[in-house]
Design an enzyme around this catalytic site. Sequence first.
Site, PDB file in Angstrom:
ATOM      1  N   HIS A  58       0.166  -6.800   0.055  1.00  0.00           N
ATOM      2  CA  HIS A  58      -0.432  -7.947  -0.170  1.00  0.00           C
ATOM      3  C   HIS A  58       0.598  -8.859  -0.830  1.00  0.00           C
ATOM      4  CE1 HIS A  58      -0.857  -5.679  -4.091  1.00  0.00           C
ATOM      5  NE2 HIS A  58      -0.966  -7.099  -4.438  1.00  0.00           N
TER       6      HIS A  58
ATOM      7  N   SER B 279       2.293  -5.888  -9.348  1.00  0.00           N
ATOM      8  CA  SER B 279       2.232  -5.271  -8.000  1.00  0.00           C
ATOM      9  C   SER B 279       3.640  -5.079  -7.363  1.00  0.00           C
ATOM     10  CB  SER B 279       1.665  -6.347  -7.013  1.00  0.00           C
ATOM     11  OG  SER B 279       0.231  -6.147  -7.367  1.00  0.00           O
TER      12      SER B 279
ATOM     13  N   ASP C  33      -0.127  -0.454   1.879  1.00  0.00           N
ATOM     14  CA  ASP C  33       0.062  -1.640   0.956  1.00  0.00           C
ATOM     15  C   ASP C  33       1.470  -1.621   0.543  1.00  0.00           C
ATOM     16  OD1 ASP C  33      -0.283  -4.020  -0.334  1.00  0.00           O
ATOM     17  OD2 ASP C  33      -1.563  -3.139  -1.985  1.00  0.00           O
TER      18      ASP C  33
END
Length: 592
Positions: free
Chosen positions: A169, A278, A200
């Site tokens: 993402h 992230s 992901d």
Amino acid sequence: MKNSEKRGRKHKRQDASSAENAGGEVKEASANEASLPQSPEPVSASEANPSPSRRSRGRGKKRRLNNESEAGNQRTSSPERSRSRLHHSDTKNGDCSNGMIVSTTTESIPAAPSWETVVKVVPSMDAVVKVFCVHTEPNFSLPWQRKRQYSSGSSGFIIGGRRVLTNAHSVEHHTQVKLKKRGSDTKYLATVLAIGTECDIALLTVTDDEFWEGVSPVEFGDLPALQDAVTVVGYPIGGDTISVTSGVVSRMEILSYVHGSTELLGLQIDAAINSGNSGGPAFNDKGKCVGIAFQSLKHEDAENIGYVIPTPVIVHFIQDYEKHDKYTGFPVLGIEWQKMENPDLRKSMGMESHQKGVRIRRIEPTAPESQVLKPSDIILSFDGVNIANDGTVPFRHGERIGFSYLISQKYTGDSALVKVLRNKEILEFNIKLAIHKRLIPAHISGKPPSYFIVAGFVFTTVSVPYLRSEYGKEYEFDAPVKLLEKHLHAMAQSVDEQLVVVSQVLVSDINIGYEEIVNTQVVAFNGKPVKNLKGLAGMVENCEDEYMKFNLDYDQIVVLDTKTAKEATLDILTTHCIPSAMSDDLKTEERN
């Protein structure tokens, strides 16, 4: 539901590049990239003044979610499913908010990492990089356009083979990706090698040899045990330099991956995972990577709950890419199953007292196993591992896990031995595993959305990004009930089947009286079933009948004069500045 009710979109809420979706820094992309967090991009005029409301046929709202996944599906210990929210620690599609996630309760301050742990992690910290990405997302509501570009910041780390790992993402819909090493003032252009939406994870590389100088790749460690110490390293919001937080592994189970809309093994830790973390690594006390930070839980009763992608999932992604020279995905067993915990149910199915397993409810028609398995078969074991009545299998000492974990360890095209009980007879089948073909796909990657326009009717296919574009983050409550039912329960009958809808009607004299048709499925054209958008476009283009008749959901019909409709299409395209009556993929396929 009564046919008299109208279907349509709701007023769209201001999204600001979905900055609320999961934290992280977001700023408008420009030639001058500022290092300090900036405000989300401004609201456009169309967003500030939405078009007249179109009432939906969605479910009643029960709660507000900040993400495309529900915390209740995460199987966490959240006491109030209606209030919990899962967030990417970066944001949806790498879009990052420049605000901290605030809880209504007083959050405890996590313990500082021990000096010994930090010393062991320090050599690996030089391999942690900051990821700068410029995103240009497709506009699924106006598929001939793209949205305004925006930039985001996240984390990543260097592994062997001159490659870098980060979250999918963080680089989805990327137009440019740059990496900056710790202590460096240079940003290096990166190339995206593979994006794994389900897990992901994204794999990057840099062609500039200077980037790889003086840095050692991160080594992977074994799957940690409960209460093992972990140190999360990355570049979260709040500063420009590297950040270190520590905690312990508090839970390990099959989790819902927010971005991937799938379920895989995941670690829950109590180390703070904030916006921008992230893609950053989680190290054990030996300085080896045991996971990738990727999302967190926002709940008024939860404090410091973060989630990490564990090494088995990471290694599977890397080996899949190396084996196939591309990412092929995590295979699934294309079935829906039922627990067999009730003793009367087991007896009625002919199970002996010592036999355990799960009952097959439905089978995906497009799955290879549909050729051998049948509804009401009892799956007793998968690849020699016995399945319990609750659908779990032994994991580690004192732990059990869902049997989907066994399937996720396989690769696309691998075979698995499945033992079933059918009419009191034990049968064994070798099944070739494949990825899941969804009628409404969770992602559309690698190409812009398809569309076809005739007489002002905009036809497109339904996907999760399309529903989110039309109805916002709460599409599961605001979208039309029939679309939601197909999203949750419908199975594709063939690999090329699509759900085709009239997205909207561009008003013109030719379509008077049809203006309010919005997001309604196209069932048939001139008496022939509509299987996909390519088929519909072909039938319309080749139609020589006097009239074109579209059969829609809710027993609606649209009738247009064929010659007049085709002549009016060009004027409508010119009025709305649309370059073509169909997307490029439909043009290419038709020429072939």
